[in-house]
Design an enzyme around this catalytic site. Structure first.
Site, PDB file in Angstrom:
ATOM      1  CG  ASP A  21      -1.760  -1.257   1.302  1.00  0.00           C
ATOM      2  OD1 ASP A  21      -2.643  -1.401   0.464  1.00  0.00           O
ATOM      3  OD2 ASP A  21      -1.519  -2.099   2.178  1.00  0.00           O
ATOM      4  CD  GLU A 258      -2.059  -2.607  -6.897  1.00  0.00           C
ATOM      5  OE1 GLU A 258      -2.863  -3.298  -6.233  1.00  0.00           O
ATOM      6  OE2 GLU A 258      -2.326  -1.462  -7.283  1.00  0.00           O
TER       7      GLU A 258
END
Length: 358
Positions: A21, A258
Site C-alpha cells: 500500500d 502490486e
C-alpha cells in the site's frame, strides 16, 4: 489529456502489511509532485519511507501523520483532489473539511489492481454520499488496469529512457557483484512460500545469481542448503529507483503484490508473480485473469509452461517448478510491455480528471 494546473492533492494510505500500500502511494505521490502538483500524503505508518525515500521528501510532497487528519477544526482546508487508496476509510473529521469547501473536491477511491472483468465495469462509477459528514459529496471509483477502459498503470514520464540509460554491470558492481560467465541473474521479492525449495531446485539447471530482497524469505534462504550452481546475495532494503534498477539488471524477476508486479511489467523482463493470498481464494481467479491477458497470442510452447509455473508458485496446482525458456519469455515480456504503452498511464488519467473537475 487535459492539462492540469497545480492542485493540492490529499492522498490517504493505511499500511496494512508487506509495504504494497505504501509502495503504490509513495510512487503516486512522487509522480504527481514531479508533474507540478502539491501532494499531502496522510499515512498511519511512515516508517517504510525511511528506506523507500532515504533522501527525504522531494519538492511538492509533505508527509502527515494520519492522526492529524482526525482532528476537528477548520485549520487545514481539504485539497482539490482527495484520494483514499485501497478502500481506506477517511477520518470523518477530514470528510467534514471536504464538505465545508466552497467547491467540492474530486474524491476518488483508488482500488486494487486486477485484470478481472468487473474492473472495466466498475471504473469511474460514482458513489453519492447521502448521509454522514460527507453528505452531498460524490465519491468515484478509480480502478487501475490493463485496458483503455481502466485507469491504467503508474508509469512516470521517461521511465523507459531511464531504463535504457542504466548500466546493469555498473549497478551490480555497486552492490559488490559481478556476473560470472554463463550466469543467469534472478531477483526474488516474495512472501513466505512452501515452494521455495522447489524454486531452488528449478534454478539448479544453470549457474544462477539469486538477488533476494529483505524479509522472511531472505532469512529462510540464508539458512537453507543451496544447489552448487547457485550464488545467493542478500539485498538491503532498496529505494524505489534502486528497486527498478534491480529489475532491469536481472534476467528473470519474481515479484509479489502490486507495486513490484507493475514495475516488473515495465522492466520488460520475464517475470513470475506471487499474488497476495486471500483466505476466500479470490487470488486464484485474479491470477488466472491476468494470465489470460498476458498470454493472449503467445505460442503454446510458452503459454502452457508459463501458466503452469505461475499457478504452481502460487500453490494453485501441484507439480514441479520449471523456469521458462529464456528467449521466448523475454520476447513475450517485451510484447506485453509494448501493449501496455498504448494506454495512458494512471497519473495522466488522474490529472485529466482533476482538470475536468474544475
Amino acid at each position: 489529456m487535459s492539462q492540469c494546473s497545480n492542485r493540492v492533492w490529499d492522498l490517504f494510505c493505511r499500511v496494512i502489511d508487506n509495504f504494497g500500500d505504501v509502495g503504490v502511494s509513495w510512487r503516486l505521490a512522487r509522480d504527481l509532485a514531479a508533474r507540478g502538483q502539491s501532494v499531502r500524503l496522510w499515512i498511519d505508518d511512515a516508517a517504510p519511507l525511511r528506506w523507500m525515500a532515504p533522501g527525504g521528501w522531494p519538492a511538492g510532497i509533505a508527509v502527515h501523520d494520519w492522526r492529524e487528519a482526525e482532528v476537528e477544526g477548520p485549520e487545514l482546508e481539504a485539497g482539490d483532489v482527495v484520494i483514499e487508496t485501497f478502500g481506506c476509510e477517511l477520518p470523518p473529521a477530514f470528510v467534514s473539511r471536504m464538505a465545508a469547501r466552497q467547491s467540492a473536491p474530486l474524491w476518488l477511491n483508488l482500488e486494487y489492481l486486477s485484470a478481472e472483468a468487473y474492473v472495466e465495469r466498475s471504473h469511474g462509477l460514482s458513489s453519492p454520499q447521502f448521509s454522514g459528514p460527507g453528505r452531498g459529496l460524490d465519491k468515484r471509483f478509480f480502478y487501475p488496469g490493463f485496458s483503455l477502459r481502466t485507469g491504467g498503470l503508474l508509469r512516470e514520464p521517461g521511465l523507459l529512457e531511464a531504463q535504457a540509460g542504466v548500466d546493469a554491470k555498473a549497478w551490480l558492481a555497486a552492490q559488490g557483484l559481478q556476473r560470472q560467465p554463463g550466469e543467469r541473474i534472478v531477483s526474488l521479492f516474495a512472501y513466505p512460500n512452501p515452494r521455495l525449495g522447489d524454486l531452488l531446485d528449478a534454478m539448479a539447471d544453470q549457474p544462477t545469481l539469486l538477488l533476494v530482497c529483505p524479509g522472511a524469505v531472505q532469512a529462510e534462504l540464508l539458512q537453507r542448503e543451496r544447489p552448487a550452481t547457485l550464488r545467493l546475495h542478500a539485498l538491503p532494503f532498496l529505494s524505489q529507483p534502486e528497486f527498478d534498477a534491480l529489475l532491469w539488471a536481472a534476467d528473470l524477476n519474481l515479484v509479489r503484490g502490486e507495486d513490484s508486479f507493475v514495475r516488473a511489467q515495465w522492466a520488460g523482463k520475464p517475470m513470475v508473480w506471487q499474488i497476495y493470498r486471500q483466505d476466500d481464494g479470490a487470488h486464484g481467479p485474479k491470477l488466472d485473469a491476468f494470465l489470460d491477458l498476458y498470454l493472449q497470442g503467445a505460442p503454446a510452447e510458452l503459454a502452457g509452461p508459463t501458466r503452469q509455473l505461475w499457478r504452481r508458485w502460487n500453490e494453485l496446482e501441484a507439480g514441479p517448478l520449471q523456469l521458462p525458456a529464456a528467449a521466448p519469455a523475454a520476447a513475450q515480456a517485451l510484447e506485453w510491455r509494448a501493449q501496455l504503452l498504448l494506454q495512458p498511464d494512471l497519473c495522466s488519467q488522474l490529472l485529466g480528471l482533476a482538470a475536468k473537475s474544475g
